[in-house]
Design a protein around this motif. Structure first.
Motif, PDB file in Angstrom:
ATOM      1  N   SER A   1      79.431 -42.553  42.860  1.00 35.82           N
ATOM      2  CA  SER A   1      78.101 -43.268  42.698  1.00 35.82           C
ATOM      3  C   SER A   1      77.505 -42.425  42.157  1.00 35.82           C
ATOM      4  CB  SER A   1      77.592 -42.898  44.100  1.00 35.82           C
ATOM      5  OG  SER A   1      77.415 -41.323  43.459  1.00 35.82           O
ATOM      6  N   ASP A   2      75.970 -42.857  41.244  1.00 40.53           N
ATOM      7  CA  ASP A   2      74.964 -42.764  40.402  1.00 40.53           C
ATOM      8  C   ASP A   2      75.085 -40.899  40.178  1.00 40.53           C
ATOM      9  OD1 ASP A   2      75.206 -45.312  39.380  1.00 40.53           O
ATOM     10  OD2 ASP A   2      72.909 -46.099  40.297  1.00 40.53           O
ATOM     11  N   ARG A   3      74.732 -40.629  41.399  1.00 44.53           N
ATOM     12  CA  ARG A   3      74.859 -39.050  41.462  1.00 44.53           C
ATOM     13  C   ARG A   3      75.834 -38.618  41.190  1.00 44.53           C
ATOM     14  NH1 ARG A   3      71.176 -36.176  44.229  1.00 44.53           N
ATOM     15  NH2 ARG A   3      71.741 -33.808  44.198  1.00 44.53           N
ATOM     16  N   MET A   4      76.852 -38.824  41.356  1.00 44.93           N
ATOM     17  CA  MET A   4      78.538 -38.441  40.485  1.00 44.93           C
ATOM     18  C   MET A   4      78.247 -38.553  39.096  1.00 44.93           C
ATOM     19  SD  MET A   4      81.317 -39.282  43.473  1.00 44.93           S
ATOM     20  CE  MET A   4      80.587 -40.418  45.169  1.00 44.93           C
ATOM     21  N   LYS A   5      78.186 -39.675  38.543  1.00 40.18           N
ATOM     22  CA  LYS A   5      78.043 -39.778  37.730  1.00 40.18           C
ATOM     23  C   LYS A   5      77.032 -39.204  36.738  1.00 40.18           C
ATOM     24  CE  LYS A   5      79.113 -44.621  38.091  1.00 40.18           C
ATOM     25  NZ  LYS A   5      78.326 -46.735  38.340  1.00 40.18           N
ATOM     26  N   GLY A   6      75.610 -38.813  37.067  1.00 35.60           N
ATOM     27  CA  GLY A   6      74.766 -38.245  36.633  1.00 35.60           C
ATOM     28  C   GLY A   6      75.316 -36.725  36.540  1.00 35.60           C
TER      29      GLY A   6
END
Length: 262
Positions: A148-153
């Motif tokens: 997810s985008d959150r993980m990518k962050g």
């Protein structure tokens, strides 16, 4: 900061991380005896561990946890839901060895900061870890159905990644697994494919020397050469040529990688 992927695959997972002051094992998914053999192969001993960090309660991540905890009296870190889920699987672990590592939090051990983050997997409360020291960053991310985008962050810009590249979609679809298992692996709480992993990699890798260890390869639905080729081709389609600043490395289900500096 140094690390070795001691074992990675459907049959068992364990990663060793150390700095000058502390050393940690992330997961203990093989038998106690095999874990000791893997430690010896990188010239290390579990007697010196500062702790074992648990990602989730599936057997390929905690198979040897109970026996190692009792034998070496090592602190065990997991979040509350994971402790509850693995309670009946690991046997008695003394209260003084049980520590909580909350989801999306940071624990500091001297100069080493360890950050936890959520992944999407069919476990009670699965999470993985980012290790930070002196501006260097090591990311461990497997057992997730998507990135997810959150993980990518959390993982963006690492110097080294241990990154899931679980299956080739074609091999999985044509393979011997029952459809229910195939559907689970392909779902948002399953495992990422070679191509999906590579797309995620292309969005978190920065233009600096970076090592990516392709990990948690399926024994039945992937091969090292295929994973490396698929990831390489997908990265190139995203504008990233391997062998320049980014290099890919294999992991093995039974053999530790070389202990390398992040």
């Amino acid at each position: 900061m140094r690390f070795s992927v001691l074992a990675s695959g459907s049959s068992g997972n364990a990663i060793y991380v150390e700095n000058e002051e502390h050393s940690f094992l992330v997961d203990a998914g093989l038998s106690g005896r095999k874990m000791e053999e893997l430690f010896a192969s990188v010239d290390r001993s579990m007697k010196n561990l500062s702790g074992i960090l648990v990602t989730h309660e599936h057997s390929d991540h905690i198979k040897g946890l109970g026996i190692l905890a009792r034998k070496y009296k090592v602190p065990i870190y997991a979040n509350a839901k994971t402790w509850m889920a693995m309670e009946h699987l690991v046997g008695n672990i003394p209260l003084e060895q049980r520590f909580h590592f909350d989801m999306e939090s940071v624990k500091t051990f001297g100069s080493l900061d360890i950050q936890s983050f959520a992944v999407s997997h069919d476990a009670a409360d699965p999470m993985f870890y980012v290790f930070h020291e002196n501006g260097r960053k090591l990311v461990l991310i497997t057992d997730t159905g998507y990135v997810s985008d959150r993980m990518k962050g959390y993982i963006k810009g690492a110097d080294s990644f241990v990154f899931e590249s679980n299956h080739d979609v074609g091999m999985l679809q044509m393979g011997r697994y029952p459809w229910s298992v195939k559907r689970r692996i392909l779902s948002d709480v399953g495992h990422v494919s070679n191509e999906d992993a590579a797309v995620a990699m292309s969005e978190v890798v920065e233009e600096k020397p970076t090592r990516i260890y392709l990990s948690h390869l399926s024994k039945d639905n992937n091969m090292k050469d295929l994973a490396r080729m698929s990831v390489t081709q997908t990265l190139e389609s995203c504008g990233i040529v391997t062998g320049e600043y980014l290099n890919l490395f294999d992991t093995d289900a039974n053999k530790a990688t070389e202990l390398v500096t992040v």
